[in-house]
Design a protein around this motif. Structure first.
Motif, PDB file in Angstrom:
ATOM      1  N   LEU A  95       1.254  -1.430  -0.202  1.00 57.60           N
ATOM      2  CA  LEU A  95      -0.185  -0.109  -0.024  1.00 57.60           C
ATOM      3  C   LEU A  95       0.768   1.816  -0.425  1.00 57.60           C
ATOM      4  O   LEU A  95       0.773   2.182  -0.630  1.00 57.60           O
ATOM      5  N   GLY A  96       2.020   1.231   0.835  1.00 53.89           N
ATOM      6  CA  GLY A  96       3.190   2.462   0.511  1.00 53.89           C
ATOM      7  C   GLY A  96       3.761   2.526  -0.926  1.00 53.89           C
ATOM      8  O   GLY A  96       3.534   4.218  -1.045  1.00 53.89           O
ATOM      9  N   ALA A  97       3.652   1.333  -1.008  1.00 52.78           N
ATOM     10  CA  ALA A  97       4.726   2.043  -2.501  1.00 52.78           C
ATOM     11  C   ALA A  97       3.552   1.980  -3.973  1.00 52.78           C
ATOM     12  O   ALA A  97       4.244   2.621  -4.521  1.00 52.78           O
ATOM     13  N   THR A  98       2.260   1.767  -2.715  1.00 53.78           N
ATOM     14  CA  THR A  98       1.192   2.521  -4.215  1.00 53.78           C
ATOM     15  C   THR A  98       1.096   3.778  -4.679  1.00 53.78           C
ATOM     16  O   THR A  98       1.187   4.656  -5.520  1.00 53.78           O
ATOM     17  N   LEU A  99       0.880   3.925  -3.150  1.00 53.10           N
ATOM     18  CA  LEU A  99       0.261   5.745  -2.747  1.00 53.10           C
ATOM     19  C   LEU A  99       1.664   6.177  -3.042  1.00 53.10           C
ATOM     20  O   LEU A  99       1.721   7.694  -3.910  1.00 53.10           O
ATOM     21  N   ALA A 100       3.250   6.052  -2.818  1.00 54.15           N
ATOM     22  CA  ALA A 100       4.564   6.374  -3.104  1.00 54.15           C
ATOM     23  C   ALA A 100       4.319   7.085  -4.392  1.00 54.15           C
ATOM     24  O   ALA A 100       4.581   7.707  -5.466  1.00 54.15           O
ATOM     25  N   VAL A 101       4.115   5.600  -5.561  1.00 60.27           N
ATOM     26  CA  VAL A 101       4.281   5.887  -6.858  1.00 60.27           C
ATOM     27  C   VAL A 101       3.412   6.624  -7.315  1.00 60.27           C
ATOM     28  O   VAL A 101       3.578   7.959  -8.322  1.00 60.27           O
ATOM     29  N   PHE A 102       2.141   6.553  -6.640  1.00 58.67           N
ATOM     30  CA  PHE A 102       0.319   7.119  -6.873  1.00 58.67           C
ATOM     31  C   PHE A 102       0.724   9.310  -6.676  1.00 58.67           C
ATOM     32  O   PHE A 102       0.796  10.132  -7.397  1.00 58.67           O
ATOM     33  N   GLY A 103       1.496   9.277  -5.467  1.00 58.90           N
ATOM     34  CA  GLY A 103       1.877  10.564  -5.351  1.00 58.90           C
ATOM     35  C   GLY A 103       2.619  10.969  -5.383  1.00 58.90           C
ATOM     36  O   GLY A 103       2.893  12.365  -6.438  1.00 58.90           O
ATOM     37  N   ALA A 104       4.140  10.175  -6.070  1.00 57.21           N
ATOM     38  CA  ALA A 104       5.098  10.737  -7.337  1.00 57.21           C
ATOM     39  C   ALA A 104       4.400  10.981  -8.217  1.00 57.21           C
ATOM     40  O   ALA A 104       4.406  12.709  -9.148  1.00 57.21           O
ATOM     41  N   GLY A 105       3.235  10.369  -9.379  1.00 55.60           N
ATOM     42  CA  GLY A 105       3.427  10.826  -9.926  1.00 55.60           C
ATOM     43  C   GLY A 105       1.612  11.852 -10.387  1.00 55.60           C
ATOM     44  O   GLY A 105       2.417  12.924 -11.089  1.00 55.60           O
ATOM     45  N   LEU A 106       1.713  12.610  -8.960  1.00 53.33           N
ATOM     46  CA  LEU A 106       0.415  13.347  -8.484  1.00 53.33           C
ATOM     47  C   LEU A 106       1.203  14.600  -9.076  1.00 53.33           C
ATOM     48  O   LEU A 106       0.791  15.639  -9.921  1.00 53.33           O
ATOM     49  N   VAL A 107       2.184  14.511  -7.974  1.00 58.25           N
ATOM     50  CA  VAL A 107       3.270  16.311  -8.304  1.00 58.25           C
ATOM     51  C   VAL A 107       3.672  16.201  -9.299  1.00 58.25           C
ATOM     52  O   VAL A 107       3.729  17.648  -9.632  1.00 58.25           O
ATOM     53  N   ILE A 108       4.321  14.941 -10.555  1.00 56.14           N
ATOM     54  CA  ILE A 108       5.412  15.617 -11.527  1.00 56.14           C
ATOM     55  C   ILE A 108       4.303  15.841 -12.431  1.00 56.14           C
ATOM     56  O   ILE A 108       3.633  17.175 -12.948  1.00 56.14           O
ATOM     57  N   THR A 109       2.764  15.441 -12.453  1.00 55.57           N
ATOM     58  CA  THR A 109       1.826  16.484 -12.818  1.00 55.57           C
ATOM     59  C   THR A 109       1.267  17.343 -13.155  1.00 55.57           C
ATOM     60  O   THR A 109       1.270  18.069 -14.034  1.00 55.57           O
TER      61      THR A 109
END
Length: 129
Positions: A95-109
């Motif tokens: 769950l942490g890995a999924t949220l971390a990748v999602f959050g990083a993708g959102l920040v980059i977007t």
């Protein structure tokens, strides 16, 4: 002194056969010119149709290849994100890995969207009267 009369200039007659032949030749020349112009216009139209067909085929092929490249790029990004999740999973859990990748993708977007907005704003200011 001169016992013979001087020769007089002969004025051309407009009703004679020479004038009729001349009118026919001019008429024939204009008829040939008209026929040649029509043939040239038809050939030029055919050439332009052929060029348009070549351009349309090139644009179609480029569009197909561009869409395929975009789909492959998207699939590669998805594969990269899945790989990042699997790599981070042992460290912070699934769950942490999924949220971390999602959050990083959102920040980059968000950063990319704000950069695009800035480019458009600068462009509007540059072209404003």
């Amino acid at each position: 002194m001169i016992e013979q009369p001087a020769e007089t200039a002969i004025a051309p007659h407009t009703d004679g056969p020479e004038e009729a032949a001349r009118e026919d030749s001019v008429r024939d020349a204009f008829t040939r010119l008209y026929a040649d112009a029509r043939a040239y216009a038809a050939a030029e139209a055919e050439k332009q149709k052929l060029r348009a067909g070549i351009v349309a085929t090139g644009v179609r092929n480029a569009a197909i290849l561009g869409v395929l490249a975009f789909i492959l790029l998207f699939a590669s990004i998805v594969a990269l994100l899945v790989g990042l999740i699997h790599m981070l999973e042992p460290l912070i859990g699934p769950l942490g890995a999924t949220l971390a990748v999602f959050g990083a993708g959102l920040v980059i977007t968000i950063i990319l969207a704000l950069t695009a907005k800035g480019c458009i704003t600068r462009m509007k200011k540059a072209i404003a009267p």
